[in-house]
Design a protein around this motif. Structure first.
Motif, PDB file in Angstrom:
ATOM      1  N   ILE A  80     -27.535  71.841 -23.235  1.00 33.06           N
ATOM      2  CA  ILE A  80     -26.998  71.030 -22.151  1.00 33.06           C
ATOM      3  C   ILE A  80     -28.201  70.502 -21.368  1.00 33.06           C
ATOM      4  O   ILE A  80     -29.162  71.234 -21.124  1.00 33.06           O
ATOM      5  CB  ILE A  80     -26.037  71.827 -21.244  1.00 33.06           C
ATOM      6  CG1 ILE A  80     -25.403  70.926 -20.175  1.00 33.06           C
ATOM      7  CG2 ILE A  80     -26.705  73.054 -20.652  1.00 33.06           C
ATOM      8  CD1 ILE A  80     -24.242  71.583 -19.429  1.00 33.06           C
ATOM      9  N   THR A  81     -28.167  69.230 -21.019  1.00 29.31           N
ATOM     10  CA  THR A  81     -29.267  68.594 -20.310  1.00 29.31           C
ATOM     11  C   THR A  81     -28.783  68.162 -18.930  1.00 29.31           C
ATOM     12  O   THR A  81     -27.741  67.525 -18.808  1.00 29.31           O
ATOM     13  CB  THR A  81     -29.804  67.378 -21.091  1.00 29.31           C
ATOM     14  OG1 THR A  81     -30.199  67.815 -22.394  1.00 29.31           O
ATOM     15  CG2 THR A  81     -30.987  66.749 -20.379  1.00 29.31           C
ATOM     16  N   CYS A  82     -29.550  68.527 -17.921  1.00 29.07           N
ATOM     17  CA  CYS A  82     -29.181  68.244 -16.537  1.00 29.07           C
ATOM     18  C   CYS A  82     -30.295  67.483 -15.834  1.00 29.07           C
ATOM     19  O   CYS A  82     -31.446  67.498 -16.253  1.00 29.07           O
ATOM     20  CB  CYS A  82     -28.930  69.553 -15.777  1.00 29.07           C
ATOM     21  SG  CYS A  82     -27.635  70.578 -16.489  1.00 29.07           S
ATOM     22  N   LYS A  83     -29.912  66.853 -14.750  1.00 27.54           N
ATOM     23  CA  LYS A  83     -30.843  66.188 -13.833  1.00 27.54           C
ATOM     24  C   LYS A  83     -30.758  66.965 -12.523  1.00 27.54           C
ATOM     25  O   LYS A  83     -29.702  67.497 -12.180  1.00 27.54           O
ATOM     26  CB  LYS A  83     -30.404  64.747 -13.628  1.00 27.54           C
ATOM     27  CG  LYS A  83     -31.247  63.952 -12.682  1.00 27.54           C
ATOM     28  CD  LYS A  83     -30.740  62.517 -12.587  1.00 27.54           C
ATOM     29  CE  LYS A  83     -31.618  61.724 -11.637  1.00 27.54           C
ATOM     30  NZ  LYS A  83     -31.200  60.311 -11.598  1.00 27.54           N
ATOM     31  N   CYS A  84     -31.856  67.014 -11.773  1.00 35.90           N
ATOM     32  CA  CYS A  84     -31.882  67.758 -10.516  1.00 35.90           C
ATOM     33  C   CYS A  84     -32.523  66.927  -9.418  1.00 35.90           C
ATOM     34  O   CYS A  84     -33.498  66.207  -9.653  1.00 35.90           O
ATOM     35  CB  CYS A  84     -32.668  69.057 -10.699  1.00 35.90           C
ATOM     36  SG  CYS A  84     -32.918  69.982  -9.175  1.00 35.90           S
ATOM     37  N   ILE A  96     -37.777  66.599  -4.130  1.00 32.32           N
ATOM     38  CA  ILE A  96     -38.212  66.641  -5.525  1.00 32.32           C
ATOM     39  C   ILE A  96     -37.117  66.082  -6.414  1.00 32.32           C
ATOM     40  O   ILE A  96     -35.928  66.182  -6.087  1.00 32.32           O
ATOM     41  CB  ILE A  96     -38.551  68.096  -5.946  1.00 32.32           C
ATOM     42  CG1 ILE A  96     -39.246  68.165  -7.296  1.00 32.32           C
ATOM     43  CG2 ILE A  96     -37.322  68.965  -5.945  1.00 32.32           C
ATOM     44  CD1 ILE A  96     -39.742  69.574  -7.663  1.00 32.32           C
ATOM     45  N   THR A  97     -37.522  65.469  -7.512  1.00 23.01           N
ATOM     46  CA  THR A  97     -36.578  65.086  -8.555  1.00 23.01           C
ATOM     47  C   THR A  97     -37.120  65.578  -9.893  1.00 23.01           C
ATOM     48  O   THR A  97     -38.332  65.573 -10.117  1.00 23.01           O
ATOM     49  CB  THR A  97     -36.346  63.566  -8.638  1.00 23.01           C
ATOM     50  OG1 THR A  97     -37.593  62.915  -8.879  1.00 23.01           O
ATOM     51  CG2 THR A  97     -35.720  63.023  -7.370  1.00 23.01           C
ATOM     52  N   ILE A  98     -36.213  66.006 -10.732  1.00 24.52           N
ATOM     53  CA  ILE A  98     -36.546  66.366 -12.109  1.00 24.52           C
ATOM     54  C   ILE A  98     -35.502  65.649 -12.963  1.00 24.52           C
ATOM     55  O   ILE A  98     -34.312  65.936 -12.873  1.00 24.52           O
ATOM     56  CB  ILE A  98     -36.514  67.886 -12.355  1.00 24.52           C
ATOM     57  CG1 ILE A  98     -37.440  68.607 -11.372  1.00 24.52           C
ATOM     58  CG2 ILE A  98     -36.919  68.200 -13.804  1.00 24.52           C
ATOM     59  CD1 ILE A  98     -37.376  70.125 -11.458  1.00 24.52           C
TER      60      ILE A  98
END
Length: 125
Positions: A80-84, A96-98
């Motif tokens: 599963i791929t997420c954005k933060c 912060i962004t990832i």
């Protein structure tokens, strides 16, 4: 993006510049986004596989309340791929962004295991 977790920045979390220590923030992010992924996949058997470039945009200071946000952006056979995104509560200033954090569903021996879900069947958390 779901912003469900809040953390209070306090003196033990600060670096010598008196701002939130990046390593502490990354620890909080890894834990929160892992929990988010576990809830989406309805299992606690996930491990962190990958984090893309990390963009520290603004500092957080002692007394700030930060909010950690997560969003599912992709689903593989075992992953599963997420954005933060982390922001300061009340001001919405981005800390912060990832763009990409990948977690892999594993069996009891730590080997990748299909989770059997699709984007349509993900639990809405």
């Amino acid at each position: 993006m779901n912003f469900k977790t809040r953390k209070l920045v306090s003196p033990p979390d600060l670096n010598p510049a008196q701002t939130l220590f990046g390593g502490e923030l990354l620890k909080w992010i890894d834990e929160e986004i892992a929990i988010f992924a576990m809830c989406q996949l309805n299992t606690n058997h996930v491990v962190t596989k990958y984090m893309s470039e990390i963009n520290f945009m603004n500092p957080a200071y002692n007394g700030d309340i930060i909010e950690i946000g997560a969003e599912v952006i992709g689903l593989g056979n075992t992953s599963i791929t997420c954005k933060c995104e982390v922001r300061i509560k009340g001001t919405d200033v981005k800390v912060i962004t990832i763009e990409k954090i990948v977690f892999v569903h594993v069996d009891r021996n730590g080997r990748p295991k299909p989770h059997g879900l699709t984007m349509e069947t993900l639990e809405k958390v």
